[in-house]
Design an enzyme around this catalytic site. Sequence first.
Site, PDB file in Angstrom:
ATOM      1  N   THR A 210      -1.982  -1.729  -2.939  1.00  0.00           N
ATOM      2  CA  THR A 210      -1.117  -2.742  -3.518  1.00  0.00           C
ATOM      3  C   THR A 210      -1.756  -4.119  -3.316  1.00  0.00           C
ATOM      4  OG1 THR A 210       1.202  -3.449  -3.687  1.00  0.00           O
ATOM      5  CG2 THR A 210       0.313  -3.216  -1.478  1.00  0.00           C
TER       6      THR A 210
ATOM      7  N   THR B  40      -7.112  -7.188  -2.470  1.00  0.00           N
ATOM      8  CA  THR B  40      -6.946  -8.438  -3.211  1.00  0.00           C
ATOM      9  C   THR B  40      -6.584  -8.188  -4.663  1.00  0.00           C
ATOM     10  OG1 THR B  40      -9.318  -8.496  -3.705  1.00  0.00           O
ATOM     11  CG2 THR B  40      -8.576  -9.682  -1.737  1.00  0.00           C
ATOM     12  N   GLY B  41      -6.897  -6.992  -5.167  1.00  0.00           N
ATOM     13  CA  GLY B  41      -6.675  -6.700  -6.575  1.00  0.00           C
ATOM     14  C   GLY B  41      -7.785  -7.290  -7.433  1.00  0.00           C
TER      15      GLY B  41
ATOM     16  N   GLU C 194      -9.912  -7.468 -13.709  1.00  0.00           N
ATOM     17  CA  GLU C 194     -10.801  -6.874 -14.709  1.00  0.00           C
ATOM     18  C   GLU C 194     -10.261  -5.615 -15.367  1.00  0.00           C
ATOM     19  OE1 GLU C 194     -14.336  -4.569 -13.346  1.00  0.00           O
ATOM     20  OE2 GLU C 194     -13.846  -5.455 -11.395  1.00  0.00           O
TER      21      GLU C 194
ATOM     22  N   ASP D 252      -1.282   1.209  -7.883  1.00  0.00           N
ATOM     23  CA  ASP D 252      -0.325   0.110  -7.999  1.00  0.00           C
ATOM     24  C   ASP D 252      -0.853  -0.912  -9.007  1.00  0.00           C
ATOM     25  OD1 ASP D 252       1.483  -1.943  -7.767  1.00  0.00           O
ATOM     26  OD2 ASP D 252       1.541  -1.935  -5.583  1.00  0.00           O
ATOM     27  N   HIS D 253      -0.366  -0.787 -10.235  1.00  0.00           N
ATOM     28  CA  HIS D 253      -0.715  -1.721 -11.310  1.00  0.00           C
ATOM     29  C   HIS D 253       0.542  -2.002 -12.127  1.00  0.00           C
ATOM     30  CE1 HIS D 253      -5.174  -1.461 -11.066  1.00  0.00           C
ATOM     31  NE2 HIS D 253      -4.940  -0.225 -10.646  1.00  0.00           N
TER      32      HIS D 253
END
Length: 268
Positions: free
Chosen positions: A73, A104-105, A108, A38-39
């Site tokens: 996600t 949290t994602g 970077e 999920d990006h």
Amino acid sequence: MRAALFMPIFDDLADPRVLVQLAVEAEDAGWDGVFLWDHVRLSGPVRAAADPWIALAAIAAATSRILIGPMVTPLARRRPVKVARETASLDVLSGGRLTLGVGTGSDEFGHEYSITGEDVDDRTRAEKLDESLEILEAAWSGDEVRHRGRYFTVDGMRFLPRPAQRPGVPVWVGGYRGKVKPLRRAARYQGYFPIGVDSPDHIAEAAAQLTELRRQAGVGDARFDLVASLPADEDPAAYAAAGATWRFTRFPASVTVDQVRGVLRVGP
């Protein structure tokens, strides 16, 4: 140990129709699950990207057995009310086959947060993640949700229909190896997706920590999944012995359709 394909959503795999076809073939070949990255973008040579949620809905409609979900996600950049609707609808559509991977994602990998004005502070994103999970659990119950938090408000709203699964969609928490807070968060839910794990010893370490954390939380007897994300050519037996319940076959971001198909046709 169950086996899943863990597919990126870029370039050759940026077409949702391709992802659906690969998922159908994976189900026919005996795989237990198909999970998607999920990006919204990625650095490097990657140019095109699919929306994983649209792709997952299409996969749900085209398959009947495999488990599906985003892995993971980043809830910190999403509105929990919208996610509550999406997850319930997707779980109903799939007949109760959704697993929600959350984290949290990180900025970077593609500056997804900084170039779109999202929070880049780790602590803020972690607080948003925890608050969003509170709202999701309340929403999936079918009861009226009244939440006034630091970041989100839901002032008297019911979310119906509920997900097909009870009491709600299973949540697997993603986190980097060596970080304690994601482990503590994962212990409250149904699974852990470790990032940066490259040996069975790492899995055994996480399994031991989670067993103790879940004992302390009083949920030690409930089912809990621990994922080992491995390249296609790595033997998962030692990871299973260390405590992993799922083996995810991972691919590089630039993988081609033929490369994925070559792996999935061998079967799990």
